[in-house]
Motif scaffolding. Structure first.
Motif, PDB file in Angstrom:
ATOM      1  N   LEU A  56      43.817  53.838  31.607  1.00  0.00           N
ATOM      2  CA  LEU A  56      43.599  54.929  30.659  1.00  0.00           C
ATOM      3  C   LEU A  56      44.907  55.667  30.371  1.00  0.00           C
ATOM      4  O   LEU A  56      45.180  56.058  29.231  1.00  0.00           O
ATOM      5  CB  LEU A  56      42.554  55.902  31.216  1.00  0.00           C
ATOM      6  N   ILE A 106      36.251  51.214  28.549  1.00  0.00           N
ATOM      7  CA  ILE A 106      37.109  52.387  28.372  1.00  0.00           C
ATOM      8  C   ILE A 106      37.682  52.412  26.951  1.00  0.00           C
ATOM      9  O   ILE A 106      37.689  53.460  26.285  1.00  0.00           O
ATOM     10  CB  ILE A 106      38.252  52.373  29.415  1.00  0.00           C
ATOM     11  N   ILE A 146      36.863  60.649  29.931  1.00  0.00           N
ATOM     12  CA  ILE A 146      36.788  59.293  30.468  1.00  0.00           C
ATOM     13  C   ILE A 146      37.021  59.276  31.977  1.00  0.00           C
ATOM     14  O   ILE A 146      36.290  58.614  32.724  1.00  0.00           O
ATOM     15  CB  ILE A 146      37.814  58.374  29.770  1.00  0.00           C
ATOM     16  N   ILE A 206      34.620  57.458  34.982  1.00  0.00           N
ATOM     17  CA  ILE A 206      35.019  56.150  35.484  1.00  0.00           C
ATOM     18  C   ILE A 206      34.310  55.817  36.791  1.00  0.00           C
ATOM     19  O   ILE A 206      33.796  54.715  36.983  1.00  0.00           O
ATOM     20  CB  ILE A 206      36.556  56.084  35.676  1.00  0.00           C
TER      21      ILE A 206
END
Length: 928
Positions: free
Chosen positions: A350, A420, A441, A445
């Motif tokens: 990410l 993602i 996000i 996760i």
């Protein structure tokens, strides 16, 4: 259309749109099935089917019964041409993948990390087991969760192919016993298959995994979850090479299979000794802690390489990341290490979305718990020196390209990194900034990595460092609210899941509404109770954190609560310990709970001045207190308390099994089994009884001979085994001392009985042949008729029991025989419950009619009436002959039959017809 064409077209139609799994399960249609479909004679259908086999249009599968399937169906589903030389096969099997047919040129064990180190001994044992003539040795793998037992089992299979001890393409079947541990019948069906009608829901014949694994390897994970009856069936397969599907009694099947078992438990305490003796090779798989630093680094870099392959980018991993992953004190095993690697890579991915070539992993990408442990450790410098011998300051890790030799089991059924990317794209379109997207996000996760919550070590470690203490505090309060409002208990995962969800909500800030109005309305209506609880959650969260909780979050909370409800703690069998005296039972229970921890157990002390009604009331209260829905095992000190079992079942509506002669050792054994073995009521009862009798047999010198009852039949098996069960129940009912039942064959009975008399005092014999010794003998027919039970009771108690001349009211033989026979035939009704209900009803009818019935007649009435209810449920009642005269006597008995059956009809929710009741009435009439 010719008859042969009709048969062929019907056969084609039977397998229209079948999948591969469905075809392998069904294995074709029998001649009888097609005869019924076409309304033709079975012999004609069989004739045409064999003509079709000779014409190479239909394959004949030599199961029992023989089945047939068109060649074109098999070719279409298998997607390959059928060998027309094989028109008759033992079993229709899954086509072997051509890649698997290729021989393996490299020893699979040599590719394992630690092959020359921590796994050297394990590999040596596995090789010896595979190569042992003629067919190899069955194996038991021991090791903690996540140590790699499944991977090791697969390598054993690969080595068997490499060493040509298995044929190319031999099956490797994996089965996790824990998936079905709370449904032993379904578990055994998965393993051994079942026959149509063998239990409720068995709508067709089914092949089991033992059958599918024929010629290959069957890997059974968490073998300690396999119930005792399953272990017995498995060791019979090991001994004889034969087995039966559930419901089969007239057909022996064979399977040549190498069995590999795995468990995290102490096998001596969780598996039958008789089963363990048949698994000669025990192999220890080392935990991560037992592995060398070099191996830990190789494992970690290999797992990182797997993630690099998923991301399809190189990873640039800082030495501090490897240092933290390898030396963290909390992960415990390889499975946990894998989860930590996945979390770190997800964070790093990410943070490097805009970098097209490489994903850089630094300390900031580590899970918070590991990061804090690394930061606070005073050994980092020393650890870094040790690691620097094997890795650079930054290590470039390329994607690992796996083949069958290096592939390991994957916890995730989806690519997290694709997920993602998709989420980021959606949130960008919603207008969120990059910072907001990252916050959203990152907090989700953890929830998307399924293995994160599947590892037992996570449950035992301090996971809550992933969220703040304030979130934990409010979540614990909410757990109490949910349990009160929904009237249920949640397990520890409630805290895990809900705290992560609330933490994610608080960090996201702006809420993303991805549900339509119709979907939210549907959720409110479907889960009304959960929605009401979510509204309470909303109020408390708003007050606690001083935030606004929008309606969409209430909907999400509703969904979270509903999903967590399926994660309730496993229901356990309750235990009631009852003993005469002011504190006898309490003392035993206190010792057990102090040594083995909390369990659903209660002590019922029975002072000698307590009245029978008070004893009954106390036991009723205790049983209700410990019942969790799985039944209650009563451990009592004297036979008089055993007599209350049926009365207590009726009063409480709870399944109860009772054992007498309770001791502290027995209580400890029972608590251990309830806490750790996940067995049902009947399995625990059988296990405790068996272990306790073995314990008694091992007691040191006893001056006088032990007492035994001898069960006799022609083979020493079969009927005698059934007799053994009945005699044991009679003993438990009336005796306060241990009396064993010995099963012997009538062949060479004279010599066998002499040997028994040297060691034991034979107080009675029962069965097909009289040994003519100085002890009562009860022929099988006398025992069934009813008098035999009274004779045995008098023999056990030296004539102290005085009962009426007729059969005793509460006997053992009738329920045992009825339940056993009904179990083979009933589909919809529970044999145990219907036997109990009808036994009491027959007694009421005897009181109404003023008669005493023999056991034979009682069994006949119970069997007929049970089948009458079964036929009613199936809507298949039978008609009473119209020409049969119904006189006044029969009409009066009918009125009593109808009156007494009303409560049973109400209880079962079905009313049997007048014709069915007339048949039942005639049985009573014949005895008057």
């Amino acid at each position: 259309m010719r008859r042969i064409d009709k048969v062929y077209h019907q056969l084609l139609n039977n397998f229209h749109e079948f999948t591969l799994d469905e075809l392998l399960s069904k294995q074709g249609s029998s001649a009888q099935e097609i005869a019924e479909q076409l309304e033709m004679e079975r012999s004609n259908i069989s004739f045409e089917l064999n003509n079709l086999v000779r014409a190479q249009k239909v394959i004949k599968i030599k199961t029992f019964p023989v089945r047939y399937v068109p060649v074109e169906v098999v070719e279409d589903i298998f997607r390959e041409k059928w060998n027309l030389e094989d028109m008759e096969v033992e079993l229709l099997e899954q086509p072997v993948d051509h890649q698997k047919k290729q021989t393996i040129s490299t020893n699979p064990f040599e590719l394992m990390i630690g092959a020359k180190g921590s796994l050297k001994k394990s590999i040596s044992q596995a090789k010896a087991a595979v190569l042992y003539p003629p067919n190899g040795l069955h194996m038991l793998l021991l090791g903690p969760t996540g140590s790699g037992k499944s991977l090791f089992a697969n390598r054993i299979y690969q080595f068997a192919l490499y060493s040509e001890r298995l044929k190319p393409g031999a099956p490797f079947i994996t089965f996790n016993c824990a998936d079905y541990y709370n449904n032993p019948q379904l578990l055994l069906s998965q393993l051994f298959g079942h026959k149509q009608g063998s239990f409720t829901g068995a709508n067709g014949d089914k092949i089991g995994l033992v059958e599918q694994a024929n010629g290959g390897v069957l890997f059974m994970d968490e073998i300690h979850r396999l119930p005792p009856e399953g272990q017995e069936m498995l060791f019979y397969l090991i001994d004889q090479g034969t087995y039966n599907r559930l419901g089969e009694t007239d057909h022996k099947r064979t399977s040549k299979v190498l069995i590999i078992c795995a468990t995290t438990e102490n096998p001596g305490s969780s598996l039958l000794k008789t089963f363990l003796r048949r698994i000669p090779m025990t192999i220890h798989i080392p935990s991560l802690e037992e592995r060398s630093l070099k191996e830990k680094i190789r494992l970690t870099t290999f797992l990182l390489g797997k993630e690099a392959e998923r991301i399809n980018k190189n990873l640039s991993v800082h030495m501090d990341v490897l240092n933290a992953l390898i030396h963290t004190e909390k992960f415990g095993n390889v499975g946990q290490l894998k989860s930590n690697v996945q979390l770190a890579c997800a964070h790093g991915f990410l943070n490097n979305l805009n970098n097209k070539n490489v994903v850089e992993l630094t300390v900031r990408d580590l899970p918070d718990e590991i990061k804090q442990d690394w930061i606070s450790s005073s050994n980092n410098i020393e650890r870094s020196k040790m690691i620097s011998e094997y890795v650079n300051i930054k290590t470039i890790i390329s994607p690992v390209v796996e083949d069958e030799m290096t592939k390991i089991d994957d916890d995730l059924s989806f690519n997290l990194y694709h997920l993602i990317e998709e989420k980021v794209e959606i949130l960008k379109n919603e207008g969120l900034s990059e910072t907001e997207i990252n916050r959203y996000i990152l907090t989700d996760i953890q929830l998307n990595i399924k293995s994160f919550f599947n590892q037992k070590t996570f449950q035992n470690s301090n996971l809550m460092k992933f969220v703040g203490d304030d979130v934990i505090q409010i979540t614990r309060d909410l757990k109490q609210v949910a349990e009160k409002e929904l009237n249920c208990k949640f397990d520890r995962k409630f805290i895990h899941f809900l705290s992560m969800h609330i933490d994610a909500f608080l960090k996201r800030g702006k809420q993303i509404d991805v549900l339509s109005a119709q979907e939210t309305d549907e959720i409110r209506d479907t889960y009304l109770k959960e929605y009401q609880v979510a509204l309470i959650f909303k109020k408390k969260i708003q007050e606690f954190f001083n935030v606004v909780v929008p309606e969409i979050e209430v909907i999400y909370l509703t969904m979270v609560i509903q999903s967590i409800k399926s994660l309730e703690e496993n229901k356990r069998v309750g235990i009631v310990v009852a003993a005469h005296g002011n504190s006898t039972a309490s003392s035993m229970v206190e010792v057990a709970t102090e040594l083995l921890g909390r369990t659903p157990i209660v002590a019922i002390d029975v002072p000698l001045n307590l009245s029978p009604s008070e004893i009954l009331a106390n036991l009723t209260e205790g049983i209700k207190k410990v019942d969790e829905g799985e039944g209650v095992l009563m451990l009592v000190d004297m036979g008089s308390l055993v007599m209350l079992e049926n009365q207590l079942e009726e009063k409480t509506g709870i399944k109860i099994k009772t054992m007498s002669n309770v001791t502290t050792s027995m209580v400890l054994d029972t608590v251990r089994k309830v806490n750790y073995l996940d067995l049902n009521l009947y399995a625990i009862y059988d296990s405790v009884q068996k272990d306790f009798m073995e314990f008694l047999d091992k007691q040191a010198d006893i001056s006088e001979k032990k007492k035994v009852l001898v069960s006799i039949c022609t083979t020493g098996d079969g009927t005698a085994k059934k007799l053994e069960k009945i005699l044991t129940a009679i003993i438990n009912k009336v005796s306060s001392e241990p009396i064993r039942v010995l099963t012997v064959s009538s062949i060479k009975l004279a010599s066998n009985i002499k040997e028994i008399q040297k060691e034991y005092e034979v107080i009675a014999t029962a069965g097909t042949k009289n040994p003519k010794i100085n002890a009562p003998h009860i022929p099988l027919e006398v025992l069934i008729e009813g008098d035999g039970e009274r004779i045995i009771q008098q023999a056990i108690t030296n004539g102290k029991i005085h009962s009426s001349n007729g059969p005793i009211r509460s006997n053992i033989v009738v329920p045992e025989l009825c339940e056993e026979n009904l179990r083979q035939h009933l589909v919809f009704l529970n044999p145990y419950h219907i036997t109990t209900i009808l036994l009491e009803w027959v007694q009421n009818m005897q009181d109404e009619l003023g008669i005493i019935l023999s056991n034979t007649v009682i069994i006949r009435i119970i069997m007929h009436t049970a089948f009458a209810f079964e036929r009613t449920i199936k809507n298949e009642p039978i008609a009473f002959p119209e020409d049969e005269e119904i006189d006044d006597k029969l009409e009066k008995i009918y009125e009593k039959t109808e009156k007494t059956l009303k409560s049973i009809e109400k209880k079962l929710g079905c009313k049997i017809t007048r014709d069915e009741k007339l048949f039942i009435t005639t049985i009573f009439a014949e005895e008057m």
